[in-house]
Design a protein around this motif. Structure first.
Motif, PDB file in Angstrom:
ATOM      1  N   GLY A 138     -19.515   5.179 -12.393  1.00  0.00           N
ATOM      2  CA  GLY A 138     -18.066   5.172 -12.398  1.00  0.00           C
ATOM      3  C   GLY A 138     -17.421   4.905 -11.054  1.00  0.00           C
ATOM      4  N   ARG A 139     -18.216   4.890  -9.987  1.00  0.00           N
ATOM      5  CA  ARG A 139     -17.645   4.620  -8.678  1.00  0.00           C
ATOM      6  C   ARG A 139     -17.272   3.143  -8.535  1.00  0.00           C
ATOM      7  NH1 ARG A 139     -21.410   6.839  -4.100  1.00  0.00           N
ATOM      8  NH2 ARG A 139     -23.032   5.944  -5.444  1.00  0.00           N
ATOM      9  N   LEU A 140     -16.277   2.887  -7.691  1.00  0.00           N
ATOM     10  CA  LEU A 140     -15.768   1.537  -7.479  1.00  0.00           C
ATOM     11  C   LEU A 140     -15.899   1.165  -6.008  1.00  0.00           C
ATOM     12  CD1 LEU A 140     -12.500   1.814  -9.613  1.00  0.00           C
ATOM     13  CD2 LEU A 140     -14.591   0.605 -10.261  1.00  0.00           C
ATOM     14  N   TRP A 141     -16.115  -0.120  -5.782  1.00  0.00           N
ATOM     15  CA  TRP A 141     -16.299  -0.625  -4.419  1.00  0.00           C
ATOM     16  C   TRP A 141     -15.658  -2.003  -4.307  1.00  0.00           C
ATOM     17  CZ3 TRP A 141     -18.525   1.835  -0.274  1.00  0.00           C
ATOM     18  CH2 TRP A 141     -18.807   1.056   0.853  1.00  0.00           C
ATOM     19  N   TRP A 142     -14.994  -2.259  -3.181  1.00  0.00           N
ATOM     20  CA  TRP A 142     -14.392  -3.577  -2.941  1.00  0.00           C
ATOM     21  C   TRP A 142     -15.141  -4.303  -1.831  1.00  0.00           C
ATOM     22  CZ3 TRP A 142     -12.600  -4.873   1.866  1.00  0.00           C
ATOM     23  CH2 TRP A 142     -12.264  -3.846   2.748  1.00  0.00           C
ATOM     24  N   ASP A 143     -15.223  -5.613  -1.955  1.00  0.00           N
ATOM     25  CA  ASP A 143     -15.829  -6.476  -0.940  1.00  0.00           C
ATOM     26  C   ASP A 143     -14.878  -7.628  -0.645  1.00  0.00           C
ATOM     27  OD1 ASP A 143     -18.584  -5.361  -0.554  1.00  0.00           O
ATOM     28  OD2 ASP A 143     -18.686  -5.748  -2.707  1.00  0.00           O
ATOM     29  N   ALA A 144     -14.923  -8.126   0.579  1.00  0.00           N
ATOM     30  CA  ALA A 144     -14.106  -9.271   0.979  1.00  0.00           C
ATOM     31  C   ALA A 144     -14.840 -10.038   2.066  1.00  0.00           C
ATOM     32  CB  ALA A 144     -12.734  -8.835   1.476  1.00  0.00           C
TER      33      ALA A 144
ATOM     34  N   PRO B 156     -14.698   1.843  -0.444  1.00  0.00           N
ATOM     35  CA  PRO B 156     -14.554   2.429  -1.778  1.00  0.00           C
ATOM     36  C   PRO B 156     -13.193   2.122  -2.393  1.00  0.00           C
ATOM     37  CG  PRO B 156     -14.237   4.098  -0.111  1.00  0.00           C
ATOM     38  CD  PRO B 156     -14.624   2.853   0.627  1.00  0.00           C
ATOM     39  N   CYS B 157     -13.114   2.226  -3.701  1.00  0.00           N
ATOM     40  CA  CYS B 157     -11.862   2.076  -4.458  1.00  0.00           C
ATOM     41  C   CYS B 157     -11.645   3.327  -5.294  1.00  0.00           C
ATOM     42  CB  CYS B 157     -11.914   0.861  -5.385  1.00  0.00           C
ATOM     43  SG  CYS B 157     -12.049  -0.715  -4.546  1.00  0.00           S
ATOM     44  N   PHE B 158     -10.374   3.573  -5.611  1.00  0.00           N
ATOM     45  CA  PHE B 158     -10.012   4.751  -6.406  1.00  0.00           C
ATOM     46  C   PHE B 158      -8.930   4.351  -7.402  1.00  0.00           C
ATOM     47  CE2 PHE B 158     -11.024   5.894  -2.044  1.00  0.00           C
ATOM     48  CZ  PHE B 158     -12.087   6.765  -2.213  1.00  0.00           C
TER      49      PHE B 158
ATOM     50  N   ASN C 286      -1.853   4.393 -12.511  1.00  0.00           N
ATOM     51  CA  ASN C 286      -1.905   2.981 -12.908  1.00  0.00           C
ATOM     52  C   ASN C 286      -2.134   2.059 -11.719  1.00  0.00           C
ATOM     53  OD1 ASN C 286      -1.952   1.155 -14.977  1.00  0.00           O
ATOM     54  ND2 ASN C 286       0.261   0.926 -15.111  1.00  0.00           N
ATOM     55  N   MET C 287      -2.728   2.617 -10.651  1.00  0.00           N
ATOM     56  CA  MET C 287      -2.991   1.843  -9.443  1.00  0.00           C
ATOM     57  C   MET C 287      -4.474   1.865  -9.101  1.00  0.00           C
ATOM     58  SD  MET C 287       0.006   2.892  -6.766  1.00  0.00           S
ATOM     59  CE  MET C 287      -0.913   4.386  -6.408  1.00  0.00           C
ATOM     60  N   LEU C 288      -4.933   0.756  -8.566  1.00  0.00           N
ATOM     61  CA  LEU C 288      -6.248   0.702  -7.938  1.00  0.00           C
ATOM     62  C   LEU C 288      -6.026   0.756  -6.438  1.00  0.00           C
ATOM     63  CD1 LEU C 288      -9.348   0.309  -8.232  1.00  0.00           C
ATOM     64  CD2 LEU C 288      -8.925  -2.141  -7.890  1.00  0.00           C
ATOM     65  N   VAL C 289      -6.477   1.838  -5.813  1.00  0.00           N
ATOM     66  CA  VAL C 289      -6.278   2.038  -4.380  1.00  0.00           C
ATOM     67  C   VAL C 289      -7.527   1.573  -3.646  1.00  0.00           C
ATOM     68  CG1 VAL C 289      -5.735   3.691  -2.566  1.00  0.00           C
ATOM     69  CG2 VAL C 289      -4.776   3.991  -4.864  1.00  0.00           C
ATOM     70  N   LEU C 290      -7.374   0.600  -2.779  1.00  0.00           N
ATOM     71  CA  LEU C 290      -8.476   0.102  -1.968  1.00  0.00           C
ATOM     72  C   LEU C 290      -8.599   0.969  -0.726  1.00  0.00           C
ATOM     73  CD1 LEU C 290      -7.817  -2.324  -3.861  1.00  0.00           C
ATOM     74  CD2 LEU C 290      -8.533  -3.822  -2.019  1.00  0.00           C
ATOM     75  N   GLY C 291      -9.759   1.624  -0.605  1.00  0.00           N
ATOM     76  CA  GLY C 291      -9.971   2.574   0.480  1.00  0.00           C
ATOM     77  C   GLY C 291     -10.260   1.908   1.811  1.00  0.00           C
TER      78      GLY C 291
END
Length: 279
Positions: A20-26, A37-39, A43-48
């Motif tokens: 269930g954990r989320l991760w962003w890459d760029a 990490p993402c959270f 109704n928002m996806l917060v990019l950590g």
């Protein structure tokens, strides 16, 4: 750890792990890849905060792979954690505090929009005045450096109060001291846990899906300069000059004939040549 699914949001790749954990890459730099990490908060996806950097693809290769992924569809908005402030402390929210708020939100189903619209009032959020009218169109006011009172609209989404851009000057209050005294007497804002100084909330919309990920710079078009040939007035000037020359020499010949006896001087005036005087 095996990633179960991957998505994309604009230039970001979102990876959802099996737990269930989320991760962003760029993409970053030359062949570099950053991530964090993402959270999901409401109704928002917060990019950590960025916390990793590793070797990756070149920019074109990264975006070619990114555009093959399905678009993120589990929230309507996304934003960065660096833009979110804690209402209680006035500082940037930490990831640990955000996770605590997510855990609390999962145990309650409070509709923030209905809560705000049914309870009008005026509140203090640090240096800002938050006014909630009965119609629910919330506005903010604050005092500038020159004592000018100005404000704008407010959006509340997923327990976050977002201050919109400046839209008006308030003519009713022009005294900075009066505004600050009135601000101190107001109750503190406590209807949301987070707030943001700018409208950092970004929608995940079909318009954004059509935005190109990567494109080579276009070569500037070189316009061919059209040579402008100036209009020639040479023939006109030649005719005028020739007329003046013939008139001048005609008068000269008449004077010579009057002064000198006949047969002594002869004047030959030929077209196109200078006159020749001979004895």
């Amino acid at each position: 750890m095996v990633r179960s699914k991957r998505y994309r949001i604009n230039e970001y790749r979102i990876s959802e792990f099996a737990d269930g954990r989320l991760w962003w890459d760029a993409h970053s730099g030359i062949g570099k890849q950053i991530g964090g990490p993402c959270f999901v908060y409401g109704n928002m996806l917060v990019l950590g905060t960025r916390c990793s950097e590793e070797d990756g693809f070149l920019k074109l290769e990264f975006f070619n792979q990114l555009k093959r992924l399905p678009f993120w569809h589990k929230t309507r908005y996304y934003c960065f954690i660096s833009a979110l402030m804690d209402v209680s402390s006035g500082r940037n929210i930490s990831e640990q505090k955000l996770q605590q708020l997510i855990a609390l939100a999962s145990r309650s189903d409070t509709d923030s929009e209905n809560m705000v619209s049914e309870r009008p009032g005026t509140f203090r959020l640090w240096q800002y005045q938050i006014f909630i009218p009965p119609d629910g169109n919330i506005i903010w006011r604050t005092c500038g450096g020159m004592g000018q009172i100005f404000g704008g609209s407010v959006i509340i989404e997923s327990d976050v109060l977002f201050l919109g851009p400046k839209k008006f000057d308030d003519p009713r209050q022009k005294n900075k001291r009066d505004f600050l005294n009135s601000l101190r007497s107001l109750p503190k804002w406590g209807r949301t846990n987070l707030w943001c100084r700018s409208l950092a909330l970004k929608p995940i919309s079909p318009v954004e899906k059509e935005k190109p990920f990567f494109s080579l710079p276009k070569k500037p078009k070189i316009l061919q300069q059209t040579r402008i040939v100036p209009k020639s007035h040479h023939s006109k000037y030649v005719k005028q000059a020739w007329s003046q020359i013939t008139d001048y020499y005609s008068n000269t010949v008449d004077e010579l004939k009057a002064r000198w006896p006949k047969g002594i001087i002869g004047v030959c005036l030929d077209m196109g040549k200078n006159p020749t005087i001979f004895f």
